[in-house]
Design a protein around this motif. Structure first.
Motif, PDB file in Angstrom:
ATOM      1  N   GLU A 195      76.796 137.164 -47.505  1.00 42.45           N
ATOM      2  CA  GLU A 195      76.559 136.065 -46.563  1.00 42.45           C
ATOM      3  C   GLU A 195      77.783 135.156 -46.465  1.00 42.45           C
ATOM      4  N   GLU A 245      79.931 136.741 -44.082  1.00 45.14           N
ATOM      5  CA  GLU A 245      79.465 136.518 -42.705  1.00 45.14           C
ATOM      6  C   GLU A 245      79.873 135.121 -42.229  1.00 45.14           C
ATOM      7  N   GLU A 256      74.574 131.127 -41.325  1.00 49.29           N
ATOM      8  CA  GLU A 256      75.167 131.749 -42.514  1.00 49.29           C
ATOM      9  C   GLU A 256      75.082 130.818 -43.718  1.00 49.29           C
ATOM     10  N   ASP A 263      71.709 131.147 -45.112  1.00 46.24           N
ATOM     11  CA  ASP A 263      71.585 132.378 -45.910  1.00 46.24           C
ATOM     12  C   ASP A 263      72.210 132.190 -47.296  1.00 46.24           C
TER      13      ASP A 263
HETATM   14 MG   LIG Z   1      73.698 136.142 -42.533  1.00 49.38          MG
END
Ligand SMILES: [Mg+2]
Length: 201
Positions: free
Chosen positions: A128, A131, A152, A155
């Motif tokens: 994550e 990301e 993100e 997350d």
């Molecule tokens: Mg994500």
């Protein structure tokens, strides 16, 4: 450490599956179940995850009422339920506990706990973070899509909370401890305005 969870509106109170009796009094209904002790499992889960002391069955009086400010618990609806009341007076509680509780509820409803071992949670957290980096790739910071950054970050925090929970770590405590440690490593008088690593200061 005192933390603020008290919902400011009834819409906020619904997040905690309760309601505001008035602006300084949050209420939540729990099923009585077979005994006070059984009902207390759910009530105490809620209290503890929001930073309140748990209630013990012995502290109920002869009318099944528990009264330890700012928390009180009393029978409701022909004794089939309890109403938990928390007064704003002297309180403050964590939002983080509630968020973690919701994350675990989401996980358990899907029976995903079996996949959430510390190693995989750490890997997921790292992915994550990648990301998050992707939202900035090949562009200026100001051009990153804030909605994507938000997602993100959510997350990342989710996996961090789940991982901390695996080791029974209190996020607020460990972060505050780390700030203290870093303060010792980077005293203001030495580190102010300088990006040098501590061992080269
Ligand atoms: Mg994500």
């Amino acid at each position: 450490m005192l933390r603020e969870f008290f919902p400011n509106t009834n819409a906020g109170a619904k997040l905690y599956s309760g309601f505001l009796h008035h602006k300084d009094c949050f209420c939540k209904i729990f099923d009585m179940k077979n005994s006070i002790s059984e009902a207390l499992i759910d009530i105490n889960d809620f209290l503890e995850s929001n930073g309140y002391d748990s209630a013990d069955a012995e502290s109920f009086d002869e009318f099944n009422i528990y009264d330890r400010k700012p928390v009180s618990i009393s029978p409701h609806g022909y004794q089939e339920q309890f109403v938990l009341t928390i007064e704003r007076d002297k309180i403050a509680t964590p939002q983080l506990g509630f968020v973690c509780q919701e994350l675990k509820k989401f996980r358990d409803e899907r029976d995903w706990g079996q996949f959430h071992n510390p190693k995989d949670l750490a890997i997921a957290l790292n992915i994550e973070s990648g990301e998050l980096l992707e939202t900035f790739l090949w562009k200026d910071s100001k051009d990153a899509n804030i909605e994507k950054v938000k997602e993100e970050l959510a997350d990342i925090f989710s996996y961090a909370l789940l991982l901390a929970d695996k080791y029974d770590l209190n996020i607020e405590e460990i972060v505050l401890e780390k700030i203290k440690k870093n303060g010792e490593k980077y005293p203001v008088e030495k580190a102010k305005g300088i990006s040098t690593k501590y061992d080269e200061l």
